[in-house]
Design a protein around this motif. Structure first.
Motif, PDB file in Angstrom:
ATOM      1  N   LYS A   9     -48.264 -34.735 -18.811  1.00 47.08           N
ATOM      2  CA  LYS A   9     -47.224 -33.766 -18.481  1.00 47.08           C
ATOM      3  C   LYS A   9     -47.325 -33.307 -17.040  1.00 47.08           C
ATOM      4  CE  LYS A   9     -44.830 -31.235 -21.730  1.00 47.08           C
ATOM      5  NZ  LYS A   9     -44.485 -29.873 -22.046  1.00 47.08           N
TER       6      LYS A   9
ATOM      7  N   SER B 107     -32.399 -20.630 -19.121  1.00 42.89           N
ATOM      8  CA  SER B 107     -33.688 -21.155 -19.567  1.00 42.89           C
ATOM      9  C   SER B 107     -33.669 -21.447 -21.065  1.00 42.89           C
ATOM     10  CB  SER B 107     -34.813 -20.165 -19.274  1.00 42.89           C
ATOM     11  OG  SER B 107     -34.901 -19.942 -17.899  1.00 42.89           O
TER      12      SER B 107
ATOM     13  N   TYR C   7     -31.706 -24.519 -21.795  1.00 47.53           N
ATOM     14  CA  TYR C   7     -32.413 -25.692 -21.313  1.00 47.53           C
ATOM     15  C   TYR C   7     -33.667 -26.010 -22.143  1.00 47.53           C
ATOM     16  CZ  TYR C   7     -35.414 -28.223 -17.951  1.00 47.53           C
ATOM     17  OH  TYR C   7     -36.263 -29.105 -17.347  1.00 47.53           O
ATOM     18  N   SER C   8     -34.338 -24.980 -22.661  1.00 48.91           N
ATOM     19  CA  SER C   8     -35.611 -25.211 -23.359  1.00 48.91           C
ATOM     20  C   SER C   8     -35.436 -25.568 -24.822  1.00 48.91           C
ATOM     21  CB  SER C   8     -36.488 -23.955 -23.294  1.00 48.91           C
ATOM     22  OG  SER C   8     -36.616 -23.515 -21.986  1.00 48.91           O
TER      23      SER C   8
ATOM     24  N   VAL D 247     -35.818 -29.313 -26.199  1.00 43.52           N
ATOM     25  CA  VAL D 247     -37.159 -29.926 -26.206  1.00 43.52           C
ATOM     26  C   VAL D 247     -38.075 -29.257 -27.206  1.00 43.52           C
ATOM     27  CG1 VAL D 247     -37.275 -31.024 -23.957  1.00 43.52           C
ATOM     28  CG2 VAL D 247     -37.801 -28.614 -24.127  1.00 43.52           C
ATOM     29  N   LEU D 248     -37.893 -27.947 -27.411  1.00 47.22           N
ATOM     30  CA  LEU D 248     -38.734 -27.290 -28.413  1.00 47.22           C
ATOM     31  C   LEU D 248     -38.412 -27.846 -29.802  1.00 47.22           C
ATOM     32  CD1 LEU D 248     -38.788 -23.600 -27.124  1.00 47.22           C
ATOM     33  CD2 LEU D 248     -40.580 -25.320 -26.964  1.00 47.22           C
TER      34      LEU D 248
ATOM     35  N   GLY E 114     -38.169 -32.270 -19.034  1.00 48.72           N
ATOM     36  CA  GLY E 114     -38.890 -31.163 -18.406  1.00 48.72           C
ATOM     37  C   GLY E 114     -39.293 -31.438 -16.974  1.00 48.72           C
TER      38      GLY E 114
ATOM     39  N   TYR F 125     -39.899 -31.252 -30.066  1.00 53.68           N
ATOM     40  CA  TYR F 125     -41.340 -31.126 -30.224  1.00 53.68           C
ATOM     41  C   TYR F 125     -41.698 -30.863 -31.683  1.00 53.68           C
ATOM     42  CZ  TYR F 125     -46.053 -29.438 -30.000  1.00 53.68           C
ATOM     43  OH  TYR F 125     -47.397 -29.288 -30.242  1.00 53.68           O
TER      44      TYR F 125
ATOM     45  N   THR G 213     -45.136 -27.774  -9.790  1.00 53.95           N
ATOM     46  CA  THR G 213     -44.002 -26.881 -10.046  1.00 53.95           C
ATOM     47  C   THR G 213     -44.429 -25.427 -10.227  1.00 53.95           C
ATOM     48  OG1 THR G 213     -42.913 -28.748 -11.093  1.00 53.95           O
ATOM     49  CG2 THR G 213     -41.971 -26.591 -11.501  1.00 53.95           C
TER      50      THR G 213
ATOM     51  N   TRP H   4     -46.783 -24.016 -23.923  1.00 58.22           N
ATOM     52  CA  TRP H   4     -47.141 -25.333 -23.398  1.00 58.22           C
ATOM     53  C   TRP H   4     -45.978 -26.325 -23.524  1.00 58.22           C
ATOM     54  CZ3 TRP H   4     -47.940 -29.806 -26.526  1.00 58.22           C
ATOM     55  CH2 TRP H   4     -48.489 -30.893 -25.844  1.00 58.22           C
ATOM     56  N   ALA H   5     -45.195 -26.175 -24.599  1.00 57.73           N
ATOM     57  CA  ALA H   5     -44.111 -27.142 -24.821  1.00 57.73           C
ATOM     58  C   ALA H   5     -42.859 -26.822 -23.997  1.00 57.73           C
ATOM     59  CB  ALA H   5     -43.759 -27.192 -26.310  1.00 57.73           C
ATOM     60  N   LEU H   6     -42.776 -25.612 -23.456  1.00 56.52           N
ATOM     61  CA  LEU H   6     -41.631 -25.249 -22.607  1.00 56.52           C
ATOM     62  C   LEU H   6     -41.576 -26.162 -21.383  1.00 56.52           C
ATOM     63  CD1 LEU H   6     -41.557 -21.384 -22.007  1.00 56.52           C
ATOM     64  CD2 LEU H   6     -39.895 -22.734 -23.256  1.00 56.52           C
ATOM     65  N   PRO H   7     -40.368 -26.441 -20.875  1.00 58.09           N
ATOM     66  CA  PRO H   7     -40.299 -27.155 -19.597  1.00 58.09           C
ATOM     67  C   PRO H   7     -41.068 -26.386 -18.525  1.00 58.09           C
ATOM     68  CG  PRO H   7     -38.129 -27.014 -20.599  1.00 58.09           C
ATOM     69  CD  PRO H   7     -39.040 -26.173 -21.437  1.00 58.09           C
ATOM     70  N   GLU H   8     -41.708 -27.152 -17.635  1.00 59.19           N
ATOM     71  CA  GLU H   8     -42.615 -26.523 -16.677  1.00 59.19           C
ATOM     72  C   GLU H   8     -41.914 -25.469 -15.822  1.00 59.19           C
ATOM     73  OE1 GLU H   8     -44.473 -29.265 -14.044  1.00 59.19           O
ATOM     74  OE2 GLU H   8     -46.114 -27.896 -13.553  1.00 59.19           O
ATOM     75  N   ILE H   9     -40.661 -25.739 -15.444  1.00 59.81           N
ATOM     76  CA  ILE H   9     -40.001 -24.803 -14.532  1.00 59.81           C
ATOM     77  C   ILE H   9     -39.702 -23.475 -15.224  1.00 59.81           C
ATOM     78  CG2 ILE H   9     -37.638 -25.673 -14.944  1.00 59.81           C
ATOM     79  CD1 ILE H   9     -37.940 -25.258 -11.546  1.00 59.81           C
ATOM     80  N   VAL H  10     -39.412 -23.529 -16.520  1.00 62.46           N
ATOM     81  CA  VAL H  10     -39.170 -22.294 -17.266  1.00 62.46           C
ATOM     82  C   VAL H  10     -40.470 -21.504 -17.397  1.00 62.46           C
ATOM     83  CG1 VAL H  10     -38.418 -21.337 -19.471  1.00 62.46           C
ATOM     84  CG2 VAL H  10     -37.219 -23.289 -18.500  1.00 62.46           C
TER      85      VAL H  10
ATOM     86  N   PHE I  89     -39.352 -31.609 -13.235  1.00 61.87           N
ATOM     87  CA  PHE I  89     -38.644 -30.943 -12.143  1.00 61.87           C
ATOM     88  C   PHE I  89     -38.858 -31.663 -10.821  1.00 61.87           C
ATOM     89  CE2 PHE I  89     -39.506 -28.039  -8.555  1.00 61.87           C
ATOM     90  CZ  PHE I  89     -38.215 -27.638  -8.275  1.00 61.87           C
TER      91      PHE I  89
END
Lengths: 311, 291
Positions: B290, B261, B264-265, B268-269, B221, B272, A250, A136-142, B223
């Motif tokens: 979100k 990925s 990029y991720s 934010v993780l 996050g 969080y 997305t 859930w915390a991952l960016p949506e596109i990933v 897009f």
């Protein structure tokens, strides 16, 4: 719910603020800090909404003379919408997507996870909880790529099926809606899980203990005692997951592009396709307006639900 | 569960619910583990592919583990500039949002004004709207304002969309700072703004940090908004770069995609995790806005 439960009326009422309340200069001085927020919200949030209402009444296109001088066409776009099979199908697809992935999928699975966490081995609960939250915390596109790889024709799901001797279908082409629904459940369940986790922690254990002494089974105690106690959280969560899922773009765009054809085009995806792929900006704006109206109706219901808490 | 009745009498006579409890725990753990595996597989694909020189769209354990996917994309055009753009856009959005929301929350929290309630209701309504539905009208509006492909315009729009939730959170945090502390400074002749910056803001630093990180991760996050509003590759953040990377290569280099990925991720993780620590479960409502 932490945010919307706060009281709207300010708890602090000073003698200073009430005695000189009527002086207009004072009011202006006090409202001044709100101005940047009002300007930003007015320009970039209220502006597009009003523009959306107006733009949906024109035949604006992306390029050509209709882009330079769009004509006012009244309700033509809406009339066209109502007789457009792609739009009517899109309404249905949106309803299916929201109902299956948010109302059923995320809420039931989220509740199940929250209940299971209270009964299974502790380290397992935090491990699985952590995995679900990362999705859930991952960016949506990933998240969308991960789901694409899972459902792709040569993807993980089909190679797992092949491992046990089955030939899987081309999920994204044959069952696009099923794929995006499962993907949205994968991505969104953590939210419901956390909400229900917090709600279940509020249920007083004495109530369930006394029910157990009276001979209630675990299922009876869950459906007759726990659920009624946390019904407020359930209503709130249903509303929030519905609104969230209504806006999902997305995930669907990356996985299926709304296709094949328009067979997985929910309202936000269809609005984008009409406006940017087929250059029907006015028409796309009309679809956007309808989506906003649907969202607005849900928002009002949500606020009504919260009203007793807010006042 | 109910069908293992009376064995535990000798073992645990004090725990009445022991037999049911143990069976229940075993069954619950089994189901939990199964769900966990289902949730893990798509995540595992990203991690395994990133270290696999021959990654495919299906999950597989690499025959040889390598860092080449990471090193090959660690260049300015493919990775560093998009990530830098993400940093700029997210920092800009978060800073603008936090400053504007702090200012707005002050009168709403401190003074009783006639329109307070209406304002807060409007804001609450704003937190619920599906923003993705607005991108078509926003695009046409940006055409009229000549703001297309402008990073500043994109930041302003993203700040506006995160403002409703930020104002709600900020007002809640501010309500918990006792008013008595400012009254002393008012008596000494300080203006409301001086009291806000000198007394209230320092006391609610943790709350401000939570709002900042919440807006930052949301912008990081996002897009769809930059996808519609920014065209030039040198303006695009990582979210759009990764999509182009995915979309324009005839045969997709899955290993590189997965490595990107992870680049990029990870930020934010980590953020969080920080917020989770600071705000406990309070971060849960973030999901409300979100996407």
């Amino acid at each position: 719910m932490s945010v919307p439960t706060a009281t709207v009326t300010t708890a602090v009422r000073t003698s200073a603020s009430s005695s000189r309340r009527h002086s207009p200069g004072r009011v202006l001085q006090r409202t001044a800090p709100l101005i940047p927020a009002v300007v930003l919200l007015g320009m970039f949030l209220l502006g597009p909404i009003l523009y959306s209402l107006y733009g949906s009444l024109t035949d604006r296109a992306m390029s050509g003379y209709k882009a330079a001088a769009p004509q006012f066409v009244g309700l033509d776009n809406y009339v066209a919408l109502l007789s457009d099979p792609a739009f009517l199908k899109s309404i249905l697809l949106t309803a299916v997507f929201v109902f299956a992935s948010a109302i059923v999928g995320q809420n039931v699975l989220g509740m199940a996870l929250a209940v299971l966490m209270r009964h299974c081995a502790r380290p397992l609960a935090s491990l699985v909880g952590g995995i679900v939250v990362v999705a859930w915390a991952l960016p949506e596109i990933v998240a969308a790529f991960a789901c694409y790889a899972f459902f792709a024709s040569e993807g993980t799901l089909n190679s797992m099926l092949a491992f046990i001797g089955l030939t899987g279908p081309k999920w994204l082409l044959t069952f696009p809606m099923l794929s995006v629904i499962l993907a949205n459940v994968w991505r969104g369940t953590a939210f419901s899980m956390m909400q229900y986790n917090a709600a279940l922690a509020q249920v007083p254990p004495e109530v369930k203990e006394s029910a157990a002494i009276d001979g209630a089974s675990a299922a009876q105690s869950f459906f007759r005692i726990t659920l009624p106690i946390i019904r407020r959280s359930i209503a709130t969560n249903l509303m929030l997951t519905t609104l969230q899922t209504l806006g999902v773009f997305t995930l669907i765009w990356v996985m299926t592009g709304g296709g094949p054809g328009t067979s997985s085009s929910t309202l936000p995806v269809l609005a984008y396709q009409e406006a940017f792929k087929f250059s029907q900006v006015g028409y796309g704006t009309a679809i956007a307006t309808v989506t906003l109206l649907v969202g607005a109706v849900f928002s009002v219901v949500y606020m009504k639900l919260l009203k007793p808490e807010v006042d | 569960m109910p069908h293992m009745p009376d064995m535990p009498q000798q073992t645990a006579p004090l725990r009445l619910s022991a037999p049911r409890g143990r069976g229940l725990k075993l069954a619950a753990s089994a189901i939990m583990a199964l769900i966990g595996v289902c949730f893990l597989i798509p995540l595992a694909w990203i991690i395994l592919s990133a270290f696999d020189p021959a990654a495919t769209v299906s999950i597989s354990v690499p025959e040889t583990w390598t860092l080449s996917n990471f090193t090959e994309i660690a260049n300015v055009d493919e990775t560093l500039r998009p990530l830098w753009n993400s940093v700029l856009i997210s920092l800009g959005t978060a800073t603008l949002t936090v400053v504007v929301a702090t200012l707005a929350a002050y009168p709403l929290s401190r003074f009783q004004m006639r329109f307070n309630k209406a304002f807060m209701y409007t804001i609450l309504f704003g937190t619920c709207l599906p923003i993705t539905a607005m991108m078509v009208p926003v695009y046409t509006l940006f055409v009229s304002f000549q703001l297309l492909d402008s990073v500043a315009g994109t930041i302003a729009f993203m700040a506006a969309t995160s403002l409703p939730m930020a104002i709600w959170m900020m007002k809640n945090f501010m309500d918990s700072v006792p008013l008595s502390l400012e009254e002393a400074s008012w008596v000494d002749g300080a203006s409301a703004m001086t009291a806000l910056w000198r007394i209230v803001v320092p006391l609610m630093k943790p709350g401000i940090a939570v709002v900042f990180i919440f807006v930052f991760t949301g912008a990081w996050g996002n897009f769809f908004v930059p996808f519609v509003l920014l065209f030039a590759p040198e303006h695009q953040p990582a979210a759009v770069a990764i999509y182009n990377f995915f979309g324009t290569h005839g045969s997709i280099a899955y290993g590189k995609l997965a490595a990107f990925s992870i680049f990029y991720s990870t930020p934010v993780l980590l953020l969080y995790l920080i917020v989770q620590r600071r705000a406990g479960g309070g971060f849960a409502m973030v999901g409300a806005v979100k996407g």
